[in-house]
Design a protein around this motif. Sequence first.
Motif, short mmCIF file in Angstrom:
data_model
loop_
_atom_site.label_atom_id
_atom_site.label_comp_id
_atom_site.label_asym_id
_atom_site.label_seq_id
_atom_site.Cartn_x
_atom_site.Cartn_y
_atom_site.Cartn_z
N GLN A 116 0.67 -0.97 -0.04
CA GLN A 116 -0.08 0.23 0.14
C GLN A 116 1.02 1.25 -0.03
OE1 GLN A 116 -0.60 -2.65 2.13
NE2 GLN A 116 -2.22 -3.62 1.11
N ARG A 117 1.78 1.35 0.74
CA ARG A 117 2.59 2.40 0.93
C ARG A 117 3.38 2.73 -0.67
NH1 ARG A 117 4.40 -0.16 5.53
NH2 ARG A 117 6.57 -0.26 4.75
N ALA A 118 3.91 1.52 -0.97
CA ALA A 118 4.56 1.58 -2.60
C ALA A 118 3.56 2.05 -3.57
CB ALA A 118 4.94 0.12 -2.96
N ALA A 119 2.25 1.94 -3.43
CA ALA A 119 1.24 2.13 -4.37
C ALA A 119 1.32 3.68 -4.18
CB ALA A 119 0.05 1.51 -4.24
N ALA A 120 1.21 4.26 -2.71
CA ALA A 120 0.90 5.69 -2.76
C ALA A 120 2.32 6.52 -3.24
CB ALA A 120 0.86 5.69 -1.37
N MET A 121 3.40 5.70 -3.27
CA MET A 121 4.52 6.10 -3.66
C MET A 121 4.48 6.54 -5.20
SD MET A 121 8.22 5.19 -3.24
CE MET A 121 8.55 5.50 -1.39
#
Length: 417
Positions: A78-83
């Motif tokens: 999820q954090r990667a997708a936000a990045m």
Amino acid sequence: MRVLLMAYGSRGDVEPMVGLAAQLRARGTEVRMCAPPDFAELLDRAGIPLAPIGAPVRPVVTGAVTGTAPMPAQGLPQRAAAMVATTYEAVAAAAGGCDAIVATGLFPAAAGARSVAEGLGIPYAFVAYFPTYLPSPHHRPFERPGRPFPPDVTDNRALWDLDVENMNVLFGTGLNAHRESVGLPPVDDFRRYVLTDRPLLASDPVLSPWPRPAELDVVQTGAWFRPDEGTLPAELEAFLDAGTPPVYVGFGSIPMRDAEDVARAAIEAVRAQDRRVLVSGGWADLSLIDDRDDCFSVGEVNHHALFPRVAAVVHHGGAGTTTTAARAGAPQVVVAQMADQPYWAGRVADLGIGAAHDGPTPVFESLSTALKTALAPETRARAGALAGEIRTDGAAVAARLLLDWAGGGDRAGAPVS
């Protein structure tokens, strides 16, 4: 011509891009950069317009290392997708009228940048600063968080195949969800999409050679150096002139757990070798432990001017610091913490130009042992001999290649045609 540079990571990711920007501008190219807002002052001094990506990274990195950061509410995918989404937004806003995009740093950010290039139909290139970031049968991949390799799998090619699967799980799902939202088709191989078949390798071929044969058509340019920023501060010059060459201690944009204990161990270990000490605060916030006149505290200074005048450099093992010290002929002690730093520690030790510290936590005894190796006359001699072999034209080589690719002079060899 106009080129957009994207670097998401620490200062070690951003500074080489400043060197590339200088070479591109010397050839009449307009340059913009997308990077974390932490580096606004650095880029302002260099005269490079900044389009900031998201929030500052220093508090996040410091909190993760020191244990003061709150537990993230989201998992890594999820954090990667936000990045991906945050980087895409910043790059898309800055890329208007650009003829090419060059990216480095964290993979999800680079994936967002390449998606912008794809949507605009312009060339994209990825640059790595050390060989082990790129797939090769000659070294292992990094283990991804929460995705350890099976202990019975030791073949490097098999491990790199597993790395493709891991990156697709951790990063590919979020990338494809974002691509669908902007009207782009899905990506089957996240890693290859980010790297391309022909990535640039901005590292010195003597200090960190690219081993062949390998599947990727890697273009090794030599390291990219930021332009020399001139003289040292008067107070530092006075300290250097007042005695024998000191030992420099600094960890750049890498925080350190228990920084006060680290500073004390380093200063006492250097003093035990009858040497003076230069302490650089950096993101570790190192500081002096007393007011004795054999120690001096420095902030941001020109390492190209400073390192030829020190007895040794104790540092974290970032690509830029390692290469700058090697270019200066300064022996090194590398206290590796993460990522590429163990690789650089190994190269320094293998080349005989310094010592790889035993583990990430420096204490008096371990630093004293490493310093004895680094300060030995034979180490100084090997470091001095190697210094003359370090290439200084890497950014110029890369600028010529990129302008050929973007302008059509070598489109067949471009990372993206």
